[in-house]
Enzyme design. Structure first.
Site, PDB file in Angstrom:
ATOM      1  CG  HIS A 292     -55.724 -25.695 -27.104  1.00  0.00           C
ATOM      2  ND1 HIS A 292     -54.881 -26.493 -27.832  1.00  0.00           N
ATOM      3  CD2 HIS A 292     -55.928 -24.580 -27.847  1.00  0.00           C
ATOM      4  CE1 HIS A 292     -54.595 -25.879 -28.980  1.00  0.00           C
ATOM      5  NE2 HIS A 292     -55.207 -24.715 -29.002  1.00  0.00           N
TER       6      HIS A 292
ATOM      7  NE  ARG B  78     -54.159 -28.847 -33.600  1.00  0.00           N
ATOM      8  CZ  ARG B  78     -55.283 -28.472 -33.010  1.00  0.00           C
ATOM      9  NH1 ARG B  78     -56.436 -28.953 -33.414  1.00  0.00           N
ATOM     10  NH2 ARG B  78     -55.256 -27.603 -32.017  1.00  0.00           N
TER      11      ARG B  78
END
Lengths: 250, 270, 604
Positions: C236, C256
């Site tokens: 990740h 994000r």
């Protein structure tokens, strides 16, 4: 690296005592890190329950300097290290070993509470129209990670053991009942059980559960008291009772 | 240590700390002690003030501890002088005729309950601190089950807000026949009292329930949703308003009393 | 004779995360006896860590979405190494599984008109993730748990399974121990579902919890099941990097999705610098367009921060390597800048990302509404695992099923965020259904006493050994370090060879590890036993990673940069040879049928 002394309770259901461990720790460490360091270096068989180490699973509940806390979320720089840091298992549950307690009673309690019982869906795809403002109240209660710190700190459990006697379900399960009872699609009635079997009247609103909640759920004001009020509506308020009988009001 | 002190438990593997014992190292006793002193001081002062039976009004000002004044030789009296049928052997203290209502409201208030169970009952004295009581009934049965009358006191408390607002209005009229408009420091003191009491009363948990909390779906009742949100705003500040209003009620009485006793002079602003 | 307790079921489910719980619920619904074994307490499984959401083409937010788009997105994300049939089933059935959770009490965030809200996520063409703030996994596991306990299954908490038992070729049950007392348990069942989750604990920096030691993968492998796609481990891109003791803890992609941007030490938004060919048409031209996408402008294209995880992770590493990293060796992730663009400012951030706010406040003393976070790649998810049949989730061992992260096939070379939660329930349901059916068909299996004795003896070995120089914790750390260094994000042959050699050496040392104390709650003993699956999955990863001589999806080879079309035609299968050694071989990928190939083409 700075040093600290950890005074950790070691023992089992038969009894035990505190043992001191002196160890180094580094910046940013949490209590669980230090306990793990001691486990790896000095006491391989030290029992501690943990999982995610990110404050999301609620496994590493214990009492640090007498405060019920998640060990993984208690930073070392919040503790006075000039004196020994005491770490002991939760007091309200039977000890299994060292820092691990038998929390199975909580699973039994939850099973007793009437499960989610929805009204028929109002949409063709089998879902319900629910608005954000209506789900928000129950969503707060769904933040619960079942760490059982609220059960631990509540004096009804801690000092009187009513949760073990089956007389009181404890803050965690009032939160659970509140989630169900305030769910916009649920239609089960849990008030009679809350009043009698679940012992909501034993809560005397000392708010210790709210203080210790690592998820910052306002347990007392948003879950327990509203449930007490719903019980009062039904059982202790002649006016709403009359209104209900003649068909006005809920 | 802790676990070897297991005492009365029917569950042998679960311990119980003796009275006032704790592993906490913070000053856990400071808050309950402060509450004990604060609440006790108010009870002592209000009882003393009610027993005075004098100096509770000054011109248009009426002490909130005596309002509404039901009987009395005063233009504030709602029903005029003490009627003849009042038994002579029964001492007449007008404050006690009404103080039960705000007193009961506060006594049964969810915030105060939690606070005085700790400070005055030590049940428990603080979170995670050992208790003295071996048996515990809480609010599950008699007598404390009667705390559920809170919502009835709420209805009275709402009425008192109206009465005390009228008192503010009357506190704006000066002169011998109370027909001269003005605002004095005392008027402001009375007004602040109503504001703080409103903040406290409108944050009541029972009100929060009755106004909207009892419904699971508020989106279809926009008026109730707004009201519930407003009450919720006050409710999250219930403790703050509880103390501010408590102090200010006492201070308002004290202010009027000092004016009446001519210890200080009320200043006219307008 | 070892003492043990025996339990008999029709279906035994090992693992009580989203997949295991869903499988157990489905199997119970058919009326068979179901046992559910969890390594921790019920409801603590790693599923609780899932934050962003659950991908399902409900089309509540954007009606252009549909299963076809979801299918194509999943295949593209997986670089076409996926089992197409799994991707198809997943895309088609995910919406029904989301709705079913709602019917069981889940409370997802809502749209204006009162339906389930969906959010944007990397690799998904439309807002597709049903979510609850940033704690969707918790909502899912609690819903399944609270529903499941009323379905008649028996839950065994804090039990670790060390061996699967067999009756000839077919599976017959499982052997394990309970943590509380260290007592042995034998579970007899003609159908066993492994749903044990991931293997992140093979790495030093990981978002995974202690349980994620690849148990199910190892159990199935040693029972004769084939593994597939083991080289694909997802890192990740955004884990915490500071303070050291919390490094690896996840920073949700939701940051994000809500507008968080990645910058380097020079303040440059480096994600715009390099956009992969496959995604050129899908990415915003500039920051402004990216922001419009975030706030729901359907004409706008996604910001480059929402590209696939493998790409973002590599971009961050490249910045660090070039000396433009953050002070603690990561990149900056800034969400605070959106304060000026949304009503409510800081409050908006706190409401959308409550657990991120608390996580940084509490663990790093940092207010994300004021300052940027420091983030870097962390081991997150295993795309590979036990090879299963797409429709039923059965392995090549009769009666043995695998589902969830420990199974493989849906995600190919790289998983899209949000596809894992839907994977759990879509295939959990199928595994439960098929396992129950299988159990009814084949009837009880026989567990041989000898096998139980052997399993018990093996589990007790660490107590009986001579005093060793190393404890189990030191060995586990050594393994994690070696995997991080040699089988990490960017790999090459020399490193992998060194890694394989070191793993063999570690295996020998693990065979000599000694534990002290007794069997009750003995973490040293548990760690010693967990070394077995860790070593198994580590070897499988390294072996497969060495074999695949190209860079694709989550697998990046420094010495074989870029994709090789030939390698796009095969999966790597790992299995145990007759001599007990681990073998890897290539297996051609089943071609995508015409009707689905057309969909992929149409979706670009």
């Amino acid at each position: 690296m700075p040093n600290a002394t950890f005074r950790i309770w070691r023992g089992d259901s038969e009894g035990g005592e505190f043992k001191d461990y002196r160890t180094e720790y580094s910046e940013g460490m949490v209590v669980l890190d230090v306990v793990h360091k001691i486990q790896a270096e000095q006491a391989n068989d030290l029992a501690v329950r943990w999982n995610c180490k990110a404050g999301k699973c609620g496994s590493c509940s214990a009492e640090v300097n007498g405060q019920p806390q998640l060990m993984c979320m208690t930073r070392m720089n919040t503790l006075p290290v000039e004196r020994p840091v005491t770490v002991e298992p939760m007091q309200a549950f039977p000890v299994e070993r060292d820092l691990v307690t038998d929390v199975s009673v909580n699973y039994e309690i939850k099973k007793r509470i009437k499960p989610f019982t929805p009204r028929p869906p109002d949409r063709e795809d089998g879902t319900w129209t629910m608005h954000q403002s209506d789900v928000e109240r129950s969503q707060e209660f769904r933040k619960c990670i079942e760490c059982f710190l609220c059960q631990d700190v509540c004096h009804v459990d801690r000092d009187h053991h009513y949760h073990l006697d089956g007389k009181f379900i404890g803050p965690r399960f009032f939160v659970h009942a509140a989630y169900l009872d305030m769910h916009p699609a649920d239609e089960a009635d849990r008030l009679e059980e809350l009043k009698d079997r679940d012992g909501i009247g034993y809560c005397n609103i000392t708010k210790c559960c709210t203080v210790v909640c690592p998820e910052h759920i306002t347990i007392t004001d948003n879950a327990i008291i509203p449930l007490k009020e719903r019980v009062a509506d039904r059982y202790y308020d002649p006016l709403t009772r009359v209104l209900r009988v003649i068909g006005v009001g809920r | 240590m802790a676990r070897t002190l297991a005492t009365v438990s029917a569950h042998p593997a679960v311990s119980r700390r003796p009275f006032l014992q704790t592993a906490r190292i913070d000053r856990w006793w400071s808050k309950p002690l402060a509450v004990f002193l604060g609440l006790s001081a108010f009870i002592v002062y209000s009882t003393w003030a009610a027993l005075q039976n004098a100096h509770f009004e000054f011109g248009g000002y009426l002490s909130p501890m005596y309002s509404p004044l039901i009987f009395g030789d005063s233009h504030h009296a709602v029903l005029g002088s003490l009627p003849g049928w009042w038994p002579g052997w029964l001492p007449f203290y007008p404050a006690f005729l009404i103080l039960w209502a705000p007193g009961g409201f506060r006594f049964t208030c969810y915030y105060y309950r939690g606070a005085y169970y700790k400070s005055h009952w030590a049940s428990p004295a603080s979170c995670g601190v050992g208790k003295a009581q071996k048996r515990y009934r809480g609010e599950h049965s008699f007598p404390l089950i009667f705390q559920n009358v809170h919502r009835w006191f709420l209805y009275f408390a709402l009425a008192f807000l109206v009465i005390l607002s009228i008192d503010v209005y009357r506190g704006m009229w000066f002169g011998p026949s109370h027909d001269e408009f003005g605002i004095g420091v005392g008027t402001l003191v009375l007004a602040v009292n109503v504001v703080l009491l409103s903040g406290y009363t409108f944050g009541c948990h029972s009100l929060r329930h009755l106004i909207g909390g009892k419904f699971n779906v508020l989106s279809k009742r926009p008026g109730r949703l707004k009201a519930w949100q407003g009450v919720t705003w006050c409710n999250t500040r219930h403790q703050l308003f509880a103390w501010l209003s408590l102090f200010w009620v006492g201070f308002t009485d004290f202010y009027v009393r000092m004016c009446a006793m001519e210890v200080w002079t009320d200043l006219r602003i307008i | 004779m070892a003492a043990y307790e025996t339990h008999e079921y029709d279906v035994l489910v090992i693992g009580a995360g989203g997949a295991g719980l869903r499988a157990a619920i489905e199997a119970s619904a058919t009326g068979v006896r179901v046992g559910l074994v969890c390594k921790s307490l019920l409801g603590k499984a790693h599923t609780v860590m899932a934050e962003g959401g659950m991908a399902a083409a409900l089309a509540n937010v954007d009606e252009r979405d549909g299963w076809q788009v979801h299918f194509a997105d999943t295949m593209r994300g997986g670089q076409y190494l996926n089992q197409w049939r799994m991707a198809e089933i997943h895309a088609k059935e995910a919406p029904a599984r989301v709705n079913e959770l709602e019917a069981w009490g889940a409370l997802f965030d809502r749209t204006q008109d009162g339906r389930i809200l969906q959010r944007n996520f990397g690799g998904h063409a439309y807002p597709r993730l049903a979510h609850v703030g940033d704690r969707t996994g918790l909502e899912m596991i609690r819903t399944l748990q609270d529903h499941g306990i009323h379905q008649g299954m028996t839950v065994h908490m804090e039990i670790t399974v060390t061996t699967l038992l067999k009756d000839g070729e077919r599976v017959a049950g499982a052997f394990g121990y309970d943590r509380e007392r260290g007592r042995f348990r034998v579970f007899k069942a003609p159908a066993v579902i492994v749903a044990t989750g991931g293997l992140g604990k093979a790495y030093k920096i990981t978002s995974n919890s202690w349980e994620c030691t690849g148990d199910g993968i190892s159990l199935a492998y040693h029972a004769g099941a084939q593994l597939k796609d083991m080289e694909f481990v997802q890192f990740h891109p955004t884990g915490m990097v500071w303070p050291p003791s919390v490094s690896g803890i996840l920073v949700t992609e939701g940051v994000r999705g809500e507008g968080g941007v990645l910058t380097n030490s020079e303040g440059r938004r480096f994600m715009f610098d390099n956009i992969p060919e496959l995604y050129k048409e899908l990415v915003a031209d500039d920051a402004e367009e990216g922001w419009r996408y975030v706030v729901g402008d359907r004409e706008a294209r996604r910001p480059p921060e929402l590209l696939t995880r493998d790409h973002v992770a590599r971009m961050i590493l490249a910045e660090v390597k070039a000396g433009r990293g953050s002070p603690h060796g990561g990149a900056f992730l800034d969400i605070s800048w959106i304060k000026d663009r949304v009503p409510g400012g800081a409050e908006h951030i706190k409401r959308k990302l409550p657990s991120m706010y608390h996580q940084f406040k509490q663990l790093a003393d940092l207010d994300i509404t004021e300052e940027p976070m420091e983030v870097g790649p962390t081991t997150h998810y295993a795309m590979g695992g036990v090879k299963v049949e797409s429709d039923s989730q059965m392995t090549n061992v009769p009666g043995l099923y695998a589902v969830g992260e420990c199974a493989t096939g849906l995600h190919g070379a790289n998983r899209l965020g949000g596809n894992s939660l839907s994977d759990l329930v879509v295939f959990g349901k199928r595994a439960g259904e098929h396992a129950a059916e299988h159990a009814r068909e084949v009837g009880p299996a026989v567990v041989r006493e000898d096998d139980v004795e052997a399993a018990a003896a093996e589990a007790l070995l660490p107590f009986d050994r001579e005093d060793a120089r190393e404890g189990p914790f030191q060995l586990q750390q050594a393994l994690q370090q070696l995997m991080q260094d040699n089988v990490g994000i960017i790999r090459d042959e020399a490193d992998l060879d060194r890694g394989l050699e070191a793993l063999a050496e570690l295996g020998r040392r693990a065979g000599a590890v000694k534990v002290h104390g007794n069997r009750e709650w003995n973490s040293g003993w548990h760690t010693a036993l967990d070394l077995v699956p860790l070593l198994t999955v580590s070897e499988a990863i390294a072996l497969a990673a060495k074999e695949r001589q190209e860079s694709r999806g989550a697998h990046t080879r420094d010495d074989y940069q870029g994709k090789d079309p030939e390698w796009g035609k095969v999966n790597l299968v790992v299995e145990k040879a007759a001599d007990g050694s681990m073998q890897v071989r290539r297996e051609p990928i089943e071609p995508v049928p015409e009707r689905l190939a057309k969909i992929i083409e149409e979706q670009g």
